[in-house]
Design an enzyme around this catalytic site. Structure first.
Site, short mmCIF file in Angstrom:
data_model
loop_
_atom_site.label_atom_id
_atom_site.label_comp_id
_atom_site.label_asym_id
_atom_site.label_seq_id
_atom_site.Cartn_x
_atom_site.Cartn_y
_atom_site.Cartn_z
N ARG A 103 0.84 -1.19 0.00
CA ARG A 103 0.00 0.00 0.00
C ARG A 103 0.88 1.25 0.00
NH1 ARG A 103 -1.88 -3.62 3.93
NH2 ARG A 103 -3.97 -4.50 3.51
N LYS B 78 -1.77 -2.96 8.02
CA LYS B 78 -2.95 -2.67 8.83
C LYS B 78 -2.91 -3.51 10.11
CE LYS B 78 -6.09 -1.28 5.13
NZ LYS B 78 -7.40 -1.54 4.48
N HIS C 57 -2.89 2.59 -5.63
CA HIS C 57 -3.65 1.40 -5.24
C HIS C 57 -3.93 0.52 -6.46
CE1 HIS C 57 -5.40 -0.52 -1.78
NE2 HIS C 57 -6.49 -0.80 -2.45
N ARG D 202 -1.11 -1.74 -6.85
CA ARG D 202 -1.23 -2.85 -5.90
C ARG D 202 -2.11 -3.95 -6.50
NH1 ARG D 202 -1.29 -4.48 -0.47
NH2 ARG D 202 -3.27 -5.14 0.41
N HIS E 223 -3.14 -9.30 3.48
CA HIS E 223 -4.56 -9.42 3.81
C HIS E 223 -4.73 -10.27 5.06
CE1 HIS E 223 -5.79 -8.65 -0.66
NE2 HIS E 223 -5.67 -7.53 0.02
N TYR F 269 -9.55 -11.51 -6.54
CA TYR F 269 -8.71 -11.57 -7.72
C TYR F 269 -8.88 -12.87 -8.50
CZ TYR F 269 -6.35 -7.70 -5.45
OH TYR F 269 -6.08 -6.50 -4.84
#
Length: 310
Positions: A162, A186, A256, A259, A282, A291
């Protein structure tokens, strides 16, 4: 604007909402801007409830929550906004029930529209190559800013990290010999992501010939620097990516989008979902599964070549 939306939220929401936000940051390790988004969403509900004369979270029931979502839907708010606000209040009431502030959770059966899982712009392999080569060609001038821009886009595409993770990278996080970069994602989850030779060359050129020119304080740890010699910002990186896309003559794209491009190309090249999940950081495999529409084409092609009954 609806009259109920102009009504200030009752004071009965202040303490639990403040405590909820503290716990989001401390216990769940969420970023400050994410906590602000949760607060804003719950405040929207609190304001709506105050307009109905409900002064405390304990006064809210499932019917109120459903009417709140319906009211926002009538104002033509996007499905993504409705989904996010629904998720925020579900988290809030789950927390309020768990911490004993309310007796039962009114949001446990609250359903909100699923946000459209639209992927942003994704470059095909040729367009991605053109973008990287444009950045490289511009860096041949030796301009420190262009060397930095080259390193930035190569890392974004090579690693799929990111943009917020990229600006947080320090020089010590990069291992050129192993071609890896350590990032903080995150929820304060740290991961190490590999990158290839092209990105390695770009980063090496930046560290050797670009960064020493721009750095203003020898103690500055940041990998990427702005023109004042301090840590580069997300807004500046976004503008550089847009500018390079225009210069390269490819479809306009944001960081993004790079990414998503990285993830798409990894799957198309044969990487498994679990590996892509690790690279992207993730928390769950479900997030990475958006995806799979890309890998489905590769699977069908492989099937038609290999299966005797295809």
């Amino acid at each position: 604007m609806n009259a109920t939306l102009r009504t200030r939220a009752a004071d009965g929401w202040d303490e639990p909402l403040a405590r909820f936000c503290v716990d989001l940051g401390v216990q769940r390790g969420l970023a400050a801007h994410t906590v602000r988004a949760y607060r804003s969403d719950v405040e929207q509900l609190a304001t709506y409830a105050a307009g109905l004369g409900l002064e405390d979270p304990a006064d809210v029931n499932l019917s109120v929550l459903r009417s709140w979502l319906a009211e926002m839907s009538e104002r033509n708010l996007s499905r993504a906004t409705l989904a996010r606000r629904g998720a925020s209040v579900r988290s809030f009431f789950e927390w309020a029930c768990r911490t004993g502030r309310i007796e039962s959770d009114p949001a446990v059966r609250l359903a909100s529209p699923r946000s459209d899982r639209m992927l942003p712009t994704v470059l095909d392999v040729d367009a991605a190559r053109e973008l990287m080569e444009t950045a490289r060609d511009r860096a041949e001038s030796g301009d420190p800013a262009h060397l930095r821009d080259w390193a930035a886009v190569e890392l974004l595409y090579a690693t799929g990290i990111r943009v917020g993770e990229l600006v947080g990278v320090d020089v010590s996080d990069v291992q050129l010999a192993e071609r890896t970069v350590r990032v903080l994602g995150k929820g304060s989850r740290e991961r190490v992501v590999p990158f290839g030779l092209p990105a390695g060359r770009a980063v090496h050129a930046w560290l050797e010939s670009g960064r020493p020119v721009l750095v203003s304080d020898p103690a500055e740890p940041a990998l990427l620097l702005g023109t004042r010699g301090q840590r580069w910002g997300q807004r500046q990186i976004r503008q550089v990516v847009h500018d390079l896309a225009e210069l390269a003559g490819v479809v306009d794209i944001a960081p993004h989008g790079l990414r998503h491009t990285a993830a798409t190309h990894l799957l198309a090249g044969g990487s498994d979902l679990r590996g892509v999940q690790e690279v992207l950081g993730h928390a769950t495999l479900a997030t990475t599964q958006k995806y799979t529409h890309v890998s489905a084409e590769r699977l069908r092609s492989s099937y038609e070549l290999a299966h005797p009954r295809a």
